[in-house]
Design a protein around this motif. Structure first.
Motif, PDB file in Angstrom:
ATOM      1  N   GLN A 214       0.798  -1.228   0.000  1.00  0.00           N
ATOM      2  CA  GLN A 214       0.000   0.000   0.000  1.00  0.00           C
ATOM      3  C   GLN A 214       0.827   1.273   0.000  1.00  0.00           C
ATOM      4  N   GLU A 215       2.134   1.121   0.007  1.00  0.00           N
ATOM      5  CA  GLU A 215       3.009   2.270   0.089  1.00  0.00           C
ATOM      6  C   GLU A 215       2.861   3.248  -1.082  1.00  0.00           C
ATOM      7  N   SER A 216       3.366   4.488  -0.862  1.00  0.00           N
ATOM      8  CA  SER A 216       3.454   5.447  -1.962  1.00  0.00           C
ATOM      9  C   SER A 216       4.227   4.821  -3.123  1.00  0.00           C
ATOM     10  N   PHE A 217       3.903   5.232  -4.331  1.00  0.00           N
ATOM     11  CA  PHE A 217       4.583   4.845  -5.581  1.00  0.00           C
ATOM     12  C   PHE A 217       4.183   3.479  -6.112  1.00  0.00           C
ATOM     13  N   ILE A 218       3.647   2.602  -5.244  1.00  0.00           N
ATOM     14  CA  ILE A 218       3.337   1.243  -5.698  1.00  0.00           C
ATOM     15  C   ILE A 218       2.463   1.305  -6.926  1.00  0.00           C
ATOM     16  N   GLU A 219       1.484   2.166  -6.857  1.00  0.00           N
ATOM     17  CA  GLU A 219       0.538   2.222  -7.966  1.00  0.00           C
ATOM     18  C   GLU A 219       0.769   3.458  -8.808  1.00  0.00           C
ATOM     19  N   GLY A 220       1.940   4.055  -8.659  1.00  0.00           N
ATOM     20  CA  GLY A 220       2.202   5.295  -9.389  1.00  0.00           C
ATOM     21  C   GLY A 220       1.493   6.478  -8.747  1.00  0.00           C
ATOM     22  N   LEU A 221       1.107   6.304  -7.485  1.00  0.00           N
ATOM     23  CA  LEU A 221       0.455   7.384  -6.744  1.00  0.00           C
ATOM     24  C   LEU A 221       1.068   7.465  -5.349  1.00  0.00           C
ATOM     25  N   TYR A 222       0.913   8.614  -4.697  1.00  0.00           N
ATOM     26  CA  TYR A 222       1.300   8.728  -3.298  1.00  0.00           C
ATOM     27  C   TYR A 222       0.318   7.906  -2.464  1.00  0.00           C
ATOM     28  N   ASP A 223       0.740   7.600  -1.261  1.00  0.00           N
ATOM     29  CA  ASP A 223      -0.114   6.876  -0.317  1.00  0.00           C
ATOM     30  C   ASP A 223      -1.228   7.821   0.171  1.00  0.00           C
ATOM     31  N   PHE A 224      -2.307   7.261   0.650  1.00  0.00           N
ATOM     32  CA  PHE A 224      -3.381   8.087   1.211  1.00  0.00           C
ATOM     33  C   PHE A 224      -3.000   8.543   2.628  1.00  0.00           C
ATOM     34  N   PRO A 225      -3.657   9.585   3.154  1.00  0.00           N
ATOM     35  CA  PRO A 225      -3.296  10.060   4.499  1.00  0.00           C
ATOM     36  C   PRO A 225      -3.705   9.070   5.584  1.00  0.00           C
ATOM     37  N   GLN A 226      -2.912   8.982   6.620  1.00  0.00           N
ATOM     38  CA  GLN A 226      -3.167   8.066   7.738  1.00  0.00           C
ATOM     39  C   GLN A 226      -3.456   8.878   8.993  1.00  0.00           C
ATOM     40  N   TYR A 227      -4.332   8.373   9.811  1.00  0.00           N
ATOM     41  CA  TYR A 227      -4.637   8.996  11.108  1.00  0.00           C
ATOM     42  C   TYR A 227      -4.680   7.919  12.182  1.00  0.00           C
ATOM     43  N   THR A 228      -4.406   8.326  13.419  1.00  0.00           N
ATOM     44  CA  THR A 228      -4.601   7.416  14.555  1.00  0.00           C
ATOM     45  C   THR A 228      -5.129   8.228  15.732  1.00  0.00           C
ATOM     46  N   ARG A 229      -5.245   7.605  16.902  1.00  0.00           N
ATOM     47  CA  ARG A 229      -5.809   8.293  18.065  1.00  0.00           C
ATOM     48  C   ARG A 229      -4.978   9.515  18.430  1.00  0.00           C
ATOM     49  N   PRO A 230      -5.534  10.587  18.989  1.00  0.00           N
ATOM     50  CA  PRO A 230      -6.947  10.742  19.302  1.00  0.00           C
ATOM     51  C   PRO A 230      -7.753  11.216  18.089  1.00  0.00           C
ATOM     52  N   ARG A 231      -9.036  11.046  18.176  1.00  0.00           N
ATOM     53  CA  ARG A 231      -9.897  11.460  17.068  1.00  0.00           C
ATOM     54  C   ARG A 231      -9.885  12.979  16.895  1.00  0.00           C
ATOM     55  N   ASP A 232      -9.756  13.666  18.032  1.00  0.00           N
ATOM     56  CA  ASP A 232      -9.694  15.137  18.003  1.00  0.00           C
ATOM     57  C   ASP A 232      -8.421  15.558  18.730  1.00  0.00           C
ATOM     58  N   PHE A 233      -7.464  16.098  18.011  1.00  0.00           N
ATOM     59  CA  PHE A 233      -6.233  16.566  18.633  1.00  0.00           C
ATOM     60  C   PHE A 233      -6.175  18.087  18.489  1.00  0.00           C
ATOM     61  N   ARG A 234      -6.336  18.767  19.647  1.00  0.00           N
ATOM     62  CA  ARG A 234      -6.326  20.243  19.672  1.00  0.00           C
ATOM     63  C   ARG A 234      -7.267  20.842  18.638  1.00  0.00           C
ATOM     64  N   GLY A 235      -8.394  20.233  18.474  1.00  0.00           N
ATOM     65  CA  GLY A 235      -9.383  20.752  17.530  1.00  0.00           C
ATOM     66  C   GLY A 235      -9.163  20.285  16.100  1.00  0.00           C
ATOM     67  N   MET A 236      -8.075  19.562  15.875  1.00  0.00           N
ATOM     68  CA  MET A 236      -7.807  19.031  14.527  1.00  0.00           C
ATOM     69  C   MET A 236      -8.441  17.643  14.472  1.00  0.00           C
ATOM     70  N   LYS A 237      -9.480  17.545  13.640  1.00  0.00           N
ATOM     71  CA  LYS A 237     -10.288  16.323  13.676  1.00  0.00           C
ATOM     72  C   LYS A 237      -9.954  15.355  12.541  1.00  0.00           C
ATOM     73  N   VAL A 238     -10.115  14.095  12.874  1.00  0.00           N
ATOM     74  CA  VAL A 238      -9.927  13.044  11.859  1.00  0.00           C
ATOM     75  C   VAL A 238     -11.190  13.029  10.993  1.00  0.00           C
ATOM     76  N   PRO A 239     -11.055  12.922   9.669  1.00  0.00           N
ATOM     77  CA  PRO A 239     -12.251  12.915   8.809  1.00  0.00           C
ATOM     78  C   PRO A 239     -13.269  11.859   9.236  1.00  0.00           C
ATOM     79  N   ASP A 240     -14.543  12.283   9.265  1.00  0.00           N
ATOM     80  CA  ASP A 240     -15.626  11.413   9.753  1.00  0.00           C
ATOM     81  C   ASP A 240     -15.726  10.103   8.987  1.00  0.00           C
ATOM     82  N   VAL A 241     -15.439  10.165   7.686  1.00  0.00           N
ATOM     83  CA  VAL A 241     -15.625   8.974   6.844  1.00  0.00           C
ATOM     84  C   VAL A 241     -14.893   7.755   7.411  1.00  0.00           C
ATOM     85  N   LEU A 242     -13.767   7.998   8.099  1.00  0.00           N
ATOM     86  CA  LEU A 242     -12.977   6.883   8.614  1.00  0.00           C
ATOM     87  C   LEU A 242     -13.662   6.162   9.779  1.00  0.00           C
ATOM     88  N   PHE A 243     -14.733   6.769  10.292  1.00  0.00           N
ATOM     89  CA  PHE A 243     -15.483   6.133  11.390  1.00  0.00           C
ATOM     90  C   PHE A 243     -16.832   5.604  10.895  1.00  0.00           C
TER      91      PHE A 243
END
Ligand SMILES: C[S@@+](CC[C@H](N)C(=O)[O-])C[C@H]1O[C@@H](n2cnc3c(N)ncnc32)[C@H](O)[C@@H]1O
Length: 234
Positions: free
Chosen positions: A155-184
């Motif tokens: 799944q790494e960047s370049f495998i498919e000739g594209l960059y990798d997609f963005p990754q997020y982990t806990r916490p869901r809300d860090f200092r008001g910076m929220k993880v996109p809802d779609v991932l939940f």
């Protein structure tokens, strides 16, 4: 110079498991010179010193023995290392990487000894060692078992000739910076579509050349068109 470089992380684990083997050789051990001198002044004059052919030929020949091991010289003038090249090199059971220093190495090494030159980018390093480390790291990741889950390489960047997609982990809300809802959302199709869209968007913004060279599906083309329009209207 390679001191602790291989004493931690994924590469250390691969070494411990015997999946890869790295041997560092000092050119000074391969010279007949009384003072173990490996370099000399350039013929024709000029600045700096040039590594002599003798210690490099001796080292490579001794290491090769009767085996046909491809040797590559690290050089800013070489073919630029990329994902495909790392994968290609990983298919070789053995590789010899020759590190230059000073002004470089005697041209006869390039003409008659090595298979090619490899560059790690369009800039000049003081020596080939950091470049060799980069190659060892990038190439080792393609050896089965080196990277924990096989999926992580796929799944790494370049495998498919594209960059990798963005990754997020806990916490869901860090200092008001929220993880996109779609991932939940629990909707795997939606998540896949979102990831694909983000990978397309990032590649298009920062590496348009990669997008140009990629064969896109009609769905990807449509998404890209939407992204373009979205960006224009901002
Ligand atoms: C100071 S550089 C020599 C540069 C050389 N005079 C030139 O202009 O091409 C010394 C050594 O660092 C290594 N090196 C420098 N930049 C590199 C790069 N971008 N990729 C790979 N190796 C590099 C090479 O082994 C090179 O022989």
């Amino acid at each position: 110079m390679f001191g602790n470089l291989f004493s931690g992380g994924v590469i250390k684990k691969a070494l411990d498991k015997g999946l890869i083997k790295i041997q560092v050789h000092d050119l000074r051990d391969y010279t007949e010179s009384k003072h173990k001198q490996v370099d000399d002044r350039p013929f024709g004059g000029g600045q700096g010193m040039v590594i002599k052919p003798e210690p490099i030929f001796s080292a490579v020949e001794k290491i090769r023995g009767r085996r046909d091991i491809p040797a590559y010289l690290l050089s800013p003038q070489g073919r630029k290392l990329d994902h495909c090249m790392a994968e290609e090199l990983a298919r070789e059971p053995r590789l010899i990487l020759v590190c230059g220093r000073y002004e470089g190495v005697d041209e006869r090494v390039i003409e008659h000894l090595v298979k090619g030159e490899i560059s790690v980018g369009d800039y000049v390093l003081t020596g080939g060692e950091p470049a060799a480390w980069v190659i060892v790291d990038a190439v080792s990741r393609f050896i089965p078992g080196v990277v924990g889950k096989a999926e992580s390489v796929k799944q790494e960047s370049f495998i498919e000739g594209l960059y990798d997609f963005p990754q997020y982990t806990r916490p869901r809300d860090f200092r008001g910076m929220k993880v996109p809802d779609v991932l939940f959302s629990g909707d795997h199709v939606k998540i896949q579509e979102w990831r694909r869209r983000k990978a397309l968007e990032k590649t298009w913004r920062f590496r348009p050349d990669m997008i140009e060279h990629k064969k896109l599906s009609s769905k990807d083309k449509k998404v890209l068109e939407e992204i373009r329009k979205e960006r224009k209207s901002r």
